[in-house]
Design an enzyme around this catalytic site. Structure first.
Site, PDB file in Angstrom:
ATOM      1  N   HIS A  51      19.180  23.530  -5.322  1.00  0.00           N
ATOM      2  CA  HIS A  51      20.606  23.073  -6.113  1.00  0.00           C
ATOM      3  C   HIS A  51      21.752  21.966  -5.681  1.00  0.00           C
ATOM      4  O   HIS A  51      21.784  20.762  -6.617  1.00  0.00           O
ATOM      5  CB  HIS A  51      21.511  24.338  -6.854  1.00  0.00           C
ATOM      6  N   GLU A  52      21.548  22.013  -4.417  1.00  0.00           N
ATOM      7  CA  GLU A  52      23.267  20.786  -3.759  1.00  0.00           C
ATOM      8  C   GLU A  52      21.821  19.740  -3.636  1.00  0.00           C
ATOM      9  O   GLU A  52      22.241  18.442  -3.617  1.00  0.00           O
ATOM     10  CB  GLU A  52      22.884  21.280  -2.824  1.00  0.00           C
ATOM     11  N   HIS A  72      21.535  17.362  -6.426  1.00  0.00           N
ATOM     12  CA  HIS A  72      23.215  16.329  -6.563  1.00  0.00           C
ATOM     13  C   HIS A  72      23.084  15.600  -6.208  1.00  0.00           C
ATOM     14  O   HIS A  72      23.405  13.861  -6.587  1.00  0.00           O
ATOM     15  CB  HIS A  72      24.028  17.465  -6.061  1.00  0.00           C
ATOM     16  N   GLU A  97      25.413  20.300 -13.390  1.00  0.00           N
ATOM     17  CA  GLU A  97      25.549  21.340 -13.273  1.00  0.00           C
ATOM     18  C   GLU A  97      23.497  22.157 -13.689  1.00  0.00           C
ATOM     19  O   GLU A  97      23.302  23.128 -13.014  1.00  0.00           O
ATOM     20  CB  GLU A  97      26.025  22.232 -13.364  1.00  0.00           C
TER      21      GLU A  97
END
Lengths: 298, 189
Positions: A139-140, A143, A213
């Protein structure tokens, strides 16, 4: 061959629409602003602030969260997991930082892929198993890949100006004490317009942030091939977030836009103002991806 | 594609490249001729275990395939899981060409079944005169090789790795960015 994860056109459309609306609001704001005042110096001051913020994003965030860059020797397993995910997704490896706090959370920052930092808390490392940790790191990393720091900084640019103008016009009208009618009237108009612009852009930026997100969740599922692990991680993190005492939470609340799960109990805040989508929606979409994996279509 | 996708928040898995994989065969000859380094008769392929039924099916398909190849080329195989949840297929064959061909066959099968994005690397093991272990690691996403020479538990022989890099630079597509020469501790071959 059709890929199992398909395309989330809805998400793309919503993101483009939000960004488009933001541009329209900003253009209208600049047009009105130019009618009443010399906007150029103000724009330049704000630009300096934002560029500084953008350039020092990594240092600023690391400093304010107390995150420490850690070497491979200190956290070999964490480094290996990140390296392998980067290899799988053909990304540059970001620097890795650890925050010493029992609250399980993670964030990514830095203006470019080379300057990027992915930080995790010791609480996260302790509570999550390897697959869940992989999901959070995926997930990071998404980003970082999606350049979310850049996107949100640019999106916030004129919103910050509107905020400045609002404060500026408010104080200047106080000091002038309503003397000359014409300029006082202009000040009130500027105040109201910038207030409106600030409020609308605030909501739009929050919406954009929520879509980013969702995109990061999708990215994680695609990179790791394991949507369920991220679901499990989100449930664990949010479960703990609700239980930790409020004092600890307040310390980190300013950092919400960067965290994988915001440090507020979601029930009290209106979802419109939130930087993150509700947990149920995130899980719902990840479950849809899990189903797609089993059925072969999205 | 890259920037637009990033700004729209769309992630596409990196496409694996396998066309440069075969160049390890000529590199093997160069290593033997110039540095007295010979292949150890072992190679491995590593990919991420994906939690889906289709993937489980692929795994049993691969086993069938490897059993068939064993009949043809006498390539022995072993499947194991490492501590990071990745699957390794370790191949054993004294004919280096057979090793490369089989690694390529497995890669193609994995890609054909839609799991190309799960391919992490393949590893070819060599040794020098003194029996030092030398690994050439192929990264599927960049399509490049890099050397990995472990020394003891957590050290690596950086000087020797750079030497190999220099010698092989005309033969092999090598990873130029040294920061991407990620170590692989505990390679099961």
């Amino acid at each position: 061959m059709r890929e199992w994860y398909g395309k989330d056109w809805g998400l793309t459309v919503r993101m483009v629409l939000t960004a488009g609306l933001l541009v329209i609001v900003y253009l209208a704001f600049l047009t009105i602003l130019a009618q009443f005042m010399e906007a150029i110096p103000l724009l330049m001051i704000a630009a300096v602030f934002l560029i500084a913020q953008y350039y020092f994003a990594d240092k600023l965030v690391l400093w304010s969260t107390g995150a420490r860059i850690v070497s491979r020797d200190e956290y070999p397993e964490l480094h290996t997991i990140v390296e392998r995910l980067c290899n799988l997704a053909n990304l540059s490896k970001p620097r890795i930082a650890v925050i010493d706090t029992p609250i399980p959370n993670a964030f990514a920052t830095g203006r470019s892929q080379n300057k990027a930092v992915v930080a995790v808390t010791t609480g996260l490392l302790r509570r999550l198993n390897r697959d869940e940790l992989e999901g959070v790191l995926g997930h990071e990393l998404t980003h970082v890949r999606n350049r979310d720091v850049l996107v949100i900084t640019i999106a916030s640019f004129l919103s910050t100006i509107a905020w400045f103008v609002m404060r500026f016009s408010f104080y200047s009208s106080l000091f002038r004490g309503g003397g000359r009618d014409r300029s006082a009237g202009a000040t009130i108009i500027i105040f109201l317009v910038s207030l409106l612009v600030w409020f609308i852009s605030f909501l739009l930026i929050r919406a954009l942030s929520r879509y980013r997100e969702f995109a990061a969740d999708r990215g994680s599922a695609i990179i790791t091939g394991n949507p369920s692990a991220l679901i499990s991680a989100l449930l664990k993190i949010s479960g703990v977030m609700k239980r930790v005492p409020a004092d600890d939470l307040r310390e980190v609340e300013g950092m919400n836009a960067f965290f994988i799960i915001p440090a507020i109990s979601g029930d009290t805040i209106m979802s419109l103002f939130s930087t993150h989508p509700p947990l149920e929606k995130r899980i719902e979409r990840l479950s849809a991806m899990e189903r797609a994996m089993e059925h072969g279509t999205y | 594609m890259g920037l637009i996708d990033a700004l729209l928040g769309r992630v596409r898995p990196a496409a694996p490249k396998i066309d440069t994989l075969f160049s390890i065969s000529t590199a093997c000859i160069t290593l033997e001729a110039n540095l007295d380094i010979t292949h150890a008769g072992v190679a491995g392929i590593c990919f991420k275990i994906v939690s889906s039924t289709t993937f489980d099916r692929l795994r049993s398909d691969l086993e069938d395939l490897l059993t068939l190849t064993r009949r043809d080329t006498a390539t022995e195989y072993r499947i194991e899981k490492d501590s990071f949840g990745y699957l390794w297929i370790v191949l054993r064959d004294n004919d280096f060409e057979d090793l490369v061909t089989t690694i390529n066959l497995i890669s193609e099968t994995v890609i054909e079944n839609g799991f190309g994005s799960a391919l992490l690397c393949s590893v070819f093991k060599f040794k020098n005169r003194r029996g030092k272990k030398i690994y050439m690691i192929y990264n599927y996403k960049s399509g490049r090789f890099y050397p990995f020479i472990p020394e003891g538990a957590r050290e690596r022989d950086g000087q020797y790795e750079l030497k190999l890099n220099a010698v092989l630079s005309t033969e092999l597509p090598l990873e130029k960015d040294i920061s991407k020469w990620y170590p692989m501790w505990g390679i099961p071959l």
